[in-house]
Write a protein that holds these residues in place. Structure first.
Motif, PDB file in Angstrom:
ATOM      1  N   SER A   9       0.886  -1.371  -0.099  1.00  0.00           N
ATOM      2  CA  SER A   9      -0.028   0.063   0.112  1.00  0.00           C
ATOM      3  C   SER A   9       0.890   1.568   0.157  1.00  0.00           C
ATOM      4  O   SER A   9       1.892   0.808   0.188  1.00  0.00           O
ATOM      5  CB  SER A   9      -0.423   0.094   1.026  1.00  0.00           C
ATOM      6  N   PHE A  10       0.455   2.281  -0.269  1.00  0.00           N
ATOM      7  CA  PHE A  10       0.972   3.727  -0.371  1.00  0.00           C
ATOM      8  C   PHE A  10       1.264   3.717   0.754  1.00  0.00           C
ATOM      9  O   PHE A  10       2.871   4.502   1.191  1.00  0.00           O
ATOM     10  CB  PHE A  10      -0.120   4.067  -0.355  1.00  0.00           C
ATOM     11  N   GLU A  11       1.315   3.720   2.064  1.00  0.00           N
ATOM     12  CA  GLU A  11       1.579   3.923   3.512  1.00  0.00           C
ATOM     13  C   GLU A  11       2.406   2.956   3.531  1.00  0.00           C
ATOM     14  O   GLU A  11       4.152   3.104   4.581  1.00  0.00           O
ATOM     15  CB  GLU A  11       0.699   4.011   4.331  1.00  0.00           C
ATOM     16  N   GLU A  12       2.664   1.412   3.394  1.00  0.00           N
ATOM     17  CA  GLU A  12       3.505   0.657   3.443  1.00  0.00           C
ATOM     18  C   GLU A  12       4.778   1.148   2.776  1.00  0.00           C
ATOM     19  O   GLU A  12       6.063   0.777   3.460  1.00  0.00           O
ATOM     20  CB  GLU A  12       3.288  -0.886   2.920  1.00  0.00           C
ATOM     21  N   ASP A  18      10.438   5.528   4.713  1.00  0.00           N
ATOM     22  CA  ASP A  18      11.387   6.365   5.618  1.00  0.00           C
ATOM     23  C   ASP A  18      12.271   5.854   6.936  1.00  0.00           C
ATOM     24  O   ASP A  18      12.989   6.586   6.657  1.00  0.00           O
ATOM     25  CB  ASP A  18       9.941   6.444   7.449  1.00  0.00           C
ATOM     26  N   SER A  19      12.262   4.422   6.181  1.00  0.00           N
ATOM     27  CA  SER A  19      13.168   3.292   7.308  1.00  0.00           C
ATOM     28  C   SER A  19      14.679   3.263   6.582  1.00  0.00           C
ATOM     29  O   SER A  19      14.994   3.966   6.936  1.00  0.00           O
ATOM     30  CB  SER A  19      12.723   1.718   6.386  1.00  0.00           C
ATOM     31  N   ILE A  20      13.876   3.280   5.117  1.00  0.00           N
ATOM     32  CA  ILE A  20      15.769   3.182   4.160  1.00  0.00           C
ATOM     33  C   ILE A  20      16.317   5.217   4.863  1.00  0.00           C
ATOM     34  O   ILE A  20      17.250   5.442   4.474  1.00  0.00           O
ATOM     35  CB  ILE A  20      15.516   3.825   2.620  1.00  0.00           C
ATOM     36  N   VAL A  21      15.453   6.059   4.704  1.00  0.00           N
ATOM     37  CA  VAL A  21      15.639   7.148   4.812  1.00  0.00           C
ATOM     38  C   VAL A  21      16.978   7.416   5.692  1.00  0.00           C
ATOM     39  O   VAL A  21      18.441   7.722   6.285  1.00  0.00           O
ATOM     40  CB  VAL A  21      15.507   8.515   4.886  1.00  0.00           C
ATOM     41  N   ASN A  22      16.104   6.882   6.698  1.00  0.00           N
ATOM     42  CA  ASN A  22      16.723   6.270   8.583  1.00  0.00           C
ATOM     43  C   ASN A  22      18.015   5.815   8.339  1.00  0.00           C
ATOM     44  O   ASN A  22      19.346   6.500   8.927  1.00  0.00           O
ATOM     45  CB  ASN A  22      15.938   6.171   9.469  1.00  0.00           C
ATOM     46  N   GLN A  23      18.106   4.738   8.044  1.00  0.00           N
ATOM     47  CA  GLN A  23      19.209   4.057   7.770  1.00  0.00           C
ATOM     48  C   GLN A  23      20.883   5.151   6.927  1.00  0.00           C
ATOM     49  O   GLN A  23      21.444   4.447   7.549  1.00  0.00           O
ATOM     50  CB  GLN A  23      18.985   2.798   7.213  1.00  0.00           C
ATOM     51  N   LEU A  24      20.604   5.553   6.264  1.00  0.00           N
ATOM     52  CA  LEU A  24      21.065   6.404   5.736  1.00  0.00           C
ATOM     53  C   LEU A  24      21.083   7.593   6.351  1.00  0.00           C
ATOM     54  O   LEU A  24      22.813   7.728   5.850  1.00  0.00           O
ATOM     55  CB  LEU A  24      20.763   6.897   3.435  1.00  0.00           C
ATOM     56  N   GLU A  25      20.896   8.371   6.579  1.00  0.00           N
ATOM     57  CA  GLU A  25      20.993   9.242   8.024  1.00  0.00           C
ATOM     58  C   GLU A  25      21.692   8.465   8.594  1.00  0.00           C
ATOM     59  O   GLU A  25      22.571   9.636   9.575  1.00  0.00           O
ATOM     60  CB  GLU A  25      19.666  10.257   8.476  1.00  0.00           C
ATOM     61  N   GLN A  40      16.667   1.990  -3.965  1.00  0.00           N
ATOM     62  CA  GLN A  40      15.712   1.539  -3.521  1.00  0.00           C
ATOM     63  C   GLN A  40      14.397   2.760  -3.262  1.00  0.00           C
ATOM     64  O   GLN A  40      13.500   3.727  -3.575  1.00  0.00           O
ATOM     65  CB  GLN A  40      15.929   0.606  -2.966  1.00  0.00           C
ATOM     66  N   GLY A  41      15.470   3.634  -2.569  1.00  0.00           N
ATOM     67  CA  GLY A  41      14.526   4.902  -2.114  1.00  0.00           C
ATOM     68  C   GLY A  41      13.848   6.097  -3.168  1.00  0.00           C
ATOM     69  O   GLY A  41      13.119   6.714  -3.293  1.00  0.00           O
TER      70      GLY A  41
END
Length: 95
Positions: A9-12, A18-25, A40-41
């Protein structure tokens, strides 16, 4: 036996991005993995943007009396006024 993967889904997809961004940050991902996650992001971000644009276009239309789609404009909107005071009727006359 082939497994079928349900479409996220859009939310998933937003949570995944968001998870990818957090890991990269955090900066503790090896370079090769960071590049993979970045790609992938970007793919996810593009898909989500397309979904948002489609939803916006759908919501911006209404049906007229004949069942035809028409752009939505509120009474008082001035399409020639490109963003300035749309929908605002001034009671002030020339002074």
């Amino acid at each position: 036996m082939a497994t079928t993967r349900k479409k996220a889904s859009f939310e998933e997809q937003m949570q995944e991005l968001d998870s990818i961004v957090n890991q990269l940050e955090q900066g503790n991902v090896p370079l090769e993995e960071a590049l993979k996650q970045f790609n992938q992001g970007m793919t996810l971000a593009n898909k989500l943007q397309k979904k948002l644009t489609t939803a916006q276009n759908t919501l911006a239309k209404v049906m007229d009396e004949n069942g035809q789609e028409q752009p939505y404009e509120k009474e008082g909107d001035d399409p020639t006024n490109e963003g300035g005071n749309q929908g605002y009727d001034s009671d002030l006359k020339d002074m």
